[in-house]
Every structure is written in C-alpha cells, then in structure tokens.
Scaffold this motif. Structure first.
Motif, PDB file in Angstrom:
ATOM      1  N   MET A   1      -8.079  -2.972  -0.137  1.00  0.00           N
ATOM      2  CA  MET A   1      -6.747  -3.032   0.451  1.00  0.00           C
ATOM      3  C   MET A   1      -6.689  -2.382   1.830  1.00  0.00           C
ATOM      4  O   MET A   1      -5.704  -2.567   2.552  1.00  0.00           O
ATOM      5  N   GLU A   2      -7.746  -1.641   2.214  1.00  0.00           N
ATOM      6  CA  GLU A   2      -7.807  -1.119   3.579  1.00  0.00           C
ATOM      7  C   GLU A   2      -7.796  -2.249   4.606  1.00  0.00           C
ATOM      8  O   GLU A   2      -7.371  -2.052   5.751  1.00  0.00           O
TER       9      GLU A   2
ATOM     10  N   TRP B   1      -6.495  -5.461   3.888  1.00  0.00           N
ATOM     11  CA  TRP B   1      -5.560  -6.522   3.507  1.00  0.00           C
ATOM     12  C   TRP B   1      -4.140  -6.100   3.877  1.00  0.00           C
ATOM     13  O   TRP B   1      -3.686  -5.033   3.461  1.00  0.00           O
ATOM     14  N   PRO B   2      -3.399  -6.906   4.639  1.00  0.00           N
ATOM     15  CA  PRO B   2      -2.059  -6.508   5.076  1.00  0.00           C
ATOM     16  C   PRO B   2      -1.064  -6.454   3.913  1.00  0.00           C
ATOM     17  O   PRO B   2      -1.081  -7.321   3.032  1.00  0.00           O
ATOM     18  N   GLU B   3      -0.217  -5.443   3.932  1.00  0.00           N
ATOM     19  CA  GLU B   3       0.748  -5.253   2.851  1.00  0.00           C
ATOM     20  C   GLU B   3       1.699  -6.437   2.715  1.00  0.00           C
ATOM     21  O   GLU B   3       2.160  -6.752   1.621  1.00  0.00           O
ATOM     22  N   GLU B   4       2.014  -7.073   3.840  1.00  0.00           N
ATOM     23  CA  GLU B   4       3.007  -8.160   3.795  1.00  0.00           C
ATOM     24  C   GLU B   4       2.460  -9.471   3.237  1.00  0.00           C
ATOM     25  O   GLU B   4       3.221 -10.422   3.021  1.00  0.00           O
TER      26      GLU B   4
ATOM     27  N   GLU C   1      -8.718   0.214  -3.710  1.00  0.00           N
ATOM     28  CA  GLU C   1      -8.236   0.847  -2.482  1.00  0.00           C
ATOM     29  C   GLU C   1      -9.103   0.481  -1.281  1.00  0.00           C
ATOM     30  O   GLU C   1      -8.600   0.336  -0.166  1.00  0.00           O
TER      31      GLU C   1
ATOM     32  N   PRO D   1       1.012 -11.366   0.134  1.00  0.00           N
ATOM     33  CA  PRO D   1       0.832 -11.245  -1.312  1.00  0.00           C
ATOM     34  C   PRO D   1      -0.577 -11.650  -1.741  1.00  0.00           C
ATOM     35  O   PRO D   1      -1.155 -12.598  -1.198  1.00  0.00           O
TER      36      PRO D   1
ATOM     37  N   LYS E   1      -4.087 -15.145   6.649  1.00  0.00           N
ATOM     38  CA  LYS E   1      -2.814 -15.067   7.376  1.00  0.00           C
ATOM     39  C   LYS E   1      -2.494 -16.398   8.060  1.00  0.00           C
ATOM     40  O   LYS E   1      -1.346 -16.879   8.026  1.00  0.00           O
TER      41      LYS E   1
ATOM     42  N   THR F   1      -9.359 -12.047   5.932  1.00  0.00           N
ATOM     43  CA  THR F   1      -7.930 -11.720   5.950  1.00  0.00           C
ATOM     44  C   THR F   1      -7.207 -12.486   7.051  1.00  0.00           C
ATOM     45  O   THR F   1      -6.097 -13.004   6.852  1.00  0.00           O
TER      46      THR F   1
END
Length: 377
Positions: A233-234, A236-239, A230, A241, A208, A204
């Motif tokens: 996604m713990e 992976w940053p929401e911002e 889920e 894509p 970035k 991740t």
C-alpha cells in the motif's frame, strides 16, 4: 552419509517455498518418521518443516543486490556448515537460488552429504556451463520442463524429468467453474522488495489510467507469501479502490481477472495454467541487465513463451517496463475481447504440454529409493 539424520530442504524464494512444501508432504507421506528441517517460508513450515532460517535472508535480485548482501550470505553459509555438522542430515534438497545453493551443494558434498536439486535451475537460459558443476556435486537434478532433459544430456547427465508440480498445485477442475470478470484487472508485483519498489509504481500508474478510461474497472492486488500488505500500500493511492488477494486465494483470484500485470517469475506459468492472459514485466539494475544481456541464451523471459516458443504473453523488459508501454497493451486487451480470447485459447493447450500430475511424489520416490540404496552400500 547418516541414514538416520533429518532431510534438509532449502528454498530461497516464494515459489520455492510452495514447491518445497509439497515435496515435504510427499516425503512425510512415504515416511511419517522422517524429520525435515531447513530454510524456507510459511508454506514449508505449515507442511511440517522445521524452518531454521527464513528464506528472506537470500531473496535478492540481480548481481548488484547480491553484492550488497554478500556479508550476510557469508555469515549464513558459516551457520549452515555448523548446522550440517551438528544435525548430520541424510540428504540436502535444494530449490531455486543457484548462486547461493551451489555453494551449499559444494559444502555438503565435501561433508559427504548427498545433494539433490529439486526443480532444475534455469541453466539453459544463461551460464549453461554450470551444468558441469551439478554433474560433479549433485546426485540428481529434477526437471519440470519438457526440454530440460535434452539440455542436460549435452553435458553427459541423466537427470529425472518428473513433470511440472504446478499441474498438481493449481486446482484446475475447481477453477473451471469460475468465469473471468470482464472489468477486473489483476496486479502481481512480485515477491521481493526490489521488484515491488521497481514495478508496482508503474503498475499503479497503469491502473489509474485504466480507471480514468473506464470507471467500472476493478483491481485485485496480489500479496506474495511473507509480504506485508502495508508494503504494497506504500505504492497504491488511497483514492483507488483495490481488493487485496492473499496467497492462499491467489488461484481463484487470478481466474476472476480478465487479465493481469505481473512481474516475471514462476507466477507466469501459474497464470498460464489458470488460463488468465498476462502482461509480463521486469526491470533490473542497469549493470545487472547489461551483464545479463551478454550471456542470456533465450528469446523470452516468461516460461509460457519459452514452452510455446513464441510470445503468447506480451513481455515488457527493462526500458519497456514503463507505465506508457504497459498501458498501451492493457488498453488494447480491455477494448478488444477477441484478442483476450485468442490468448485464452492458446493457454488451454498448456496443461497437456506439462506432463501428468504427481511430480513431487515421483521426486520423493526417487530420493528415498536412492538414499536407501546408499545406506545399504
């Protein structure tokens, strides 16, 4: 041996589940009345196997993690012993997880049940002496890498080289029509919780940094069978894509990537067959790595590099499996398309090195023929 009993197939990892599913179909194609049950995952279940135990029960990484799960494994072995007595399988077929499955093999041999090891455990990499255990407890070992037959010959074993089942499973002809997207990077963090919690944060961070250097870069995050979105996604940053690629779409997804960051495992050979350059990473607990470094017999951790005998896929292991090291390699590939093309050129040679299609079918023929001869004494 019970010639009318079911066949028990046992897999403990995502790759074993996929290989077990193909073998299940090939066995049923040859004998539609055959009952198949065992341990596995969703792929084996879809292929007609009555999955009595989920493979997650033994999906452990490293020695320290195995120690922590030992009570559960002991209970599971007891349940399997009762199942074997009740179901009286005509054969047991084991895939992957030798530390667990060797115990199953010993148990089955004492009960008079023929045992087959479909896809040789990688004994040539470490603890080679365990080949003697297979010689004494298993009727046949099915090898899928060209150098494995010679390895077992050193231990007086005449094993069956069947070619590599990935040649059948990877839809190479269809994939040829898909062009890699120059600015798409794939993330394959593994199939186990421990792999994901260890490697996905590093992947991740690389993503970035790549995005900061090139806002047009896109990411594909690959979900292994049985792994909830889920959980991924713990880390992976929401911002940032990202496209989630489900297991059934993984080969097309791999092909679309310019390159990928991947946890070490069978997936490295899948990526090589697909033709996608990959950076391979792995990190174990300090104790597991220390013990492993003293007994491992090979120079590389990824199968493509072992087959080629040189580093085609860069490997970042242990203290080198960091965002800094991974980013340096990823950036060099992103900014130099000639380097990527050189890797792709190497990968085009791989298919011819892995044998003809039909590996699972050849294994099914050998198993059923051997069982028939056993039944007729």
């Amino acid at each position: 041996m019970n010639p009318d009993g079911p066949v028990w197939i046992s897999a403990g990892e995502a790759s074993g589940d996929l290989h077990g599913a193909v073998l299940c179909r090939e066995l049923k194609r040859r004998d539609s009345s055959l009952s198949i049950m065992g341990m596995g995952g969703p792929a084996m279940e879809r292929a007609g196997c009555d999955v009595r135990y989920p493979m997650s029960l033994i999906s452990l990484v490293g020695l320290t993690e195995v120690f922590a799960g030992l009570p559960r494994i002991i209970r599971l072995l007891g349940k399997l012993k009762r199942d074997f007595r009740r179901e009286r399988p005509r054969a047991i077929i084991l895939l992957d997880c030798p530390d667990f499955h060797f115990r199953v093999a010993r148990m089955a041999r004492k009960m008079g049940i023929p045992v087959y090891y479909y896809i040789s455990p990688q004994l040539w990499a470490w603890r080679s002496g365990r080949a003697k255990f297979l010689r004494e407890n298993v009727r046949d070992v099915f090898c899928i890498l060209p150098f494995e037959k010679d390895f077992y010959a050193q231990y007086g074993m005449d094993v069956s080289y069947i070619g590599n089942p990935l040649v059948d499973e990877v839809p190479l002809d269809r994939l040829q029509g898909i062009d890699p997207e120059p600015e798409r990077v794939g993330i394959l963090p593994g199939s186990r919780n421990k792999e994901i919690s260890t490697l996905l944060p590093e992947f991740t961070e690389v993503a970035k940094r790549l995005r900061e250097r090139n806002p047009a870069v896109r990411f594909s995050l690959f979900r292994a069978p049985g792994m909830p979105v889920e959980r991924l996604m713990e880390f992976w940053p929401e911002e940032l894509p990202v496209d989630i690629v489900d297991p059934d779409d993984r080969y097309e997804g791999m092909r679309r990537c310019s390159f990928v960051l991947a946890a070490s495992g069978t997936v490295s050979l899948e990526l090589a067959l697909v033709g996608t350059p990959s950076i391979i990473a792995y990190r174990l607990s300090k104790l597991t790595y220390l013990i492993g470094s003293m007994i491992v017999n090979v120079d590389f951790i990824s199968l493509p590099n072992l087959i080629f005998g040189r580093e085609v896929f860069p490997e970042m292991v242990q203290e080198n499996a960091t965002a800094d090291a991974l980013f340096g390699q990823a950036l060099s590939w992103m900014e130099d398309s000639a380097r990527l093309e050189a890797v792709r050129e190497d990968l085009r040679q791989l298919r011819n090195m892995l044998g003809e299609p039909g590996a699972a079918g050849r294994a099914a023929d050998i198993i059923l023929k051997d069982l028939k001869e056993l039944a007729h004494g």
